[in-house]
Every structure is written in structure tokens, then in C-alpha cells.
Design an enzyme around this catalytic site. Sequence first.
Site, PDB file in Angstrom:
ATOM      1  N   CYS A  80       4.302   3.542  -3.388  1.00  0.00           N
ATOM      2  CA  CYS A  80       4.482   4.754  -3.023  1.00  0.00           C
ATOM      3  C   CYS A  80       4.533   5.402  -1.736  1.00  0.00           C
ATOM      4  CB  CYS A  80       3.045   5.555  -3.827  1.00  0.00           C
ATOM      5  SG  CYS A  80       3.239   7.204  -4.049  1.00  0.00           S
ATOM      6  N   HIS A 182       3.762   3.543  -9.060  1.00  0.00           N
ATOM      7  CA  HIS A 182       2.521   2.822  -9.044  1.00  0.00           C
ATOM      8  C   HIS A 182       2.547   1.624  -9.983  1.00  0.00           C
ATOM      9  CE1 HIS A 182       0.232   5.609  -6.198  1.00  0.00           C
ATOM     10  NE2 HIS A 182       1.048   6.433  -6.701  1.00  0.00           N
ATOM     11  N   GLU A 184       0.199  -0.463 -10.201  1.00  0.00           N
ATOM     12  CA  GLU A 184      -1.265  -0.655 -10.515  1.00  0.00           C
ATOM     13  C   GLU A 184      -1.670   0.269 -11.846  1.00  0.00           C
ATOM     14  OE1 GLU A 184      -1.677   2.642  -7.361  1.00  0.00           O
ATOM     15  OE2 GLU A 184      -0.258   0.945  -8.122  1.00  0.00           O
TER      16      GLU A 184
END
Length: 202
Positions: A80, A182, A184
Amino acid sequence: MGYTAIVDYGVGNLKSVTNALRYVGVSTQITGESAVLERADAILLPGVGAFPDAAERLRESGLDRVLLEQAGRKPLLGICLGMQLLFERGEEVRNCEGLGLVSGCIRKIETAEKLPHIGWNQLAFPNDSPLFAGVEEGSCVYFVHSFCGVETRPEQVIATTDYGATVVAAVQNGNVYGCQFHPEKSGETGLQILKNFGGLNR
């Protein structure tokens, strides 16, 4: 035992990235210390917020110099805002120098769609990269951003997405990688990407 160092410079959600890496079997260490970064097998640079604030924190802490030194020696992944900091400069709030590890500039997305761009979007792969091994083109990942990379060398763009315009979703320059999205927060696809990154230096 080796580990991936997650850079702690006061910007970013370190816990979610740490948990995701550990879930796929990657040992981690959160740190703002140069010695710990130097000993790491790989480095992950997270980040949320505005480009100038984050760049200033890196410079004030001296971590910018450490990242530049280590980038040629081991895999480095920016996520990001962390990806945006890899670029030569940013135009968010004011013009500001980045790390210069990836060519181009960070600029507001030129689109008729609503900003910020929040949600799941499909990936296209203009160039092959080990970061996306086992990930099918068209897989969806999760984005939260209003600014994106532009003027990037075509060979450094390894993923794009469409948001009323073609948006750079991931970059690679040697062993320096960046994901605008992202991983994750991107389910199984994101976990595969993090697993791939964790295996780059093994």
C-alpha cells in the site's frame, strides 16, 4: 533461523501483516533497528496514510538509508503506502521524494469512479513475476487507496487492475517488489502472494 523484518516506523497496521505471514509459515520480527533489518532474510515495508508524512518518518529515523542499502541484497516488499514510498517521488499533499527504487511518480488516480478506491478488484499480469506464482490472472485482491503509481517503466509493472482507468497494482524492480493492494486482507490469493514472497530468499 531466518526471518522477515517488518519495518516499524510508526505508519501501518503491523499486526495484520505479521499474522498473515506467520500463518503461511514465515517467521517475522517487527523492528525499527538497522541491525535487525541488516540480519533479516527479507524486508517488508507496510504503510497507511499520506506519502509526505511517511517519507519524513523514514528519513528522520535513518531507515531510508538502511532500506536503500539492503534493497540490493535481499527481497523487499512494500505494501500500500509502503509500495508508493518505493517510487521516485509522490505528489500527495505536496511534492516529496521517495526511495527511488522503482521508476515513476505517485499521483491521484485519474478516474470517474469514486475515490478512495475501496474494495475487491481483479488482477491482470502484464509481466511474469515470482510474486504471483500459483495466482491466476483475474484473481481478486483488496484495495484501499486514492493515489497510484504512474510513469512507471512498463517492464516494472507486474500487475494492474481496472478502476475506470488502468491502475498499477504491483511492481517489481529486481528483488524490490510492491503491492498497491493489501495481500494480508485478500484471502487465499493474498496469502499465496505472501507465501511466495517469504520463499524468495530461501
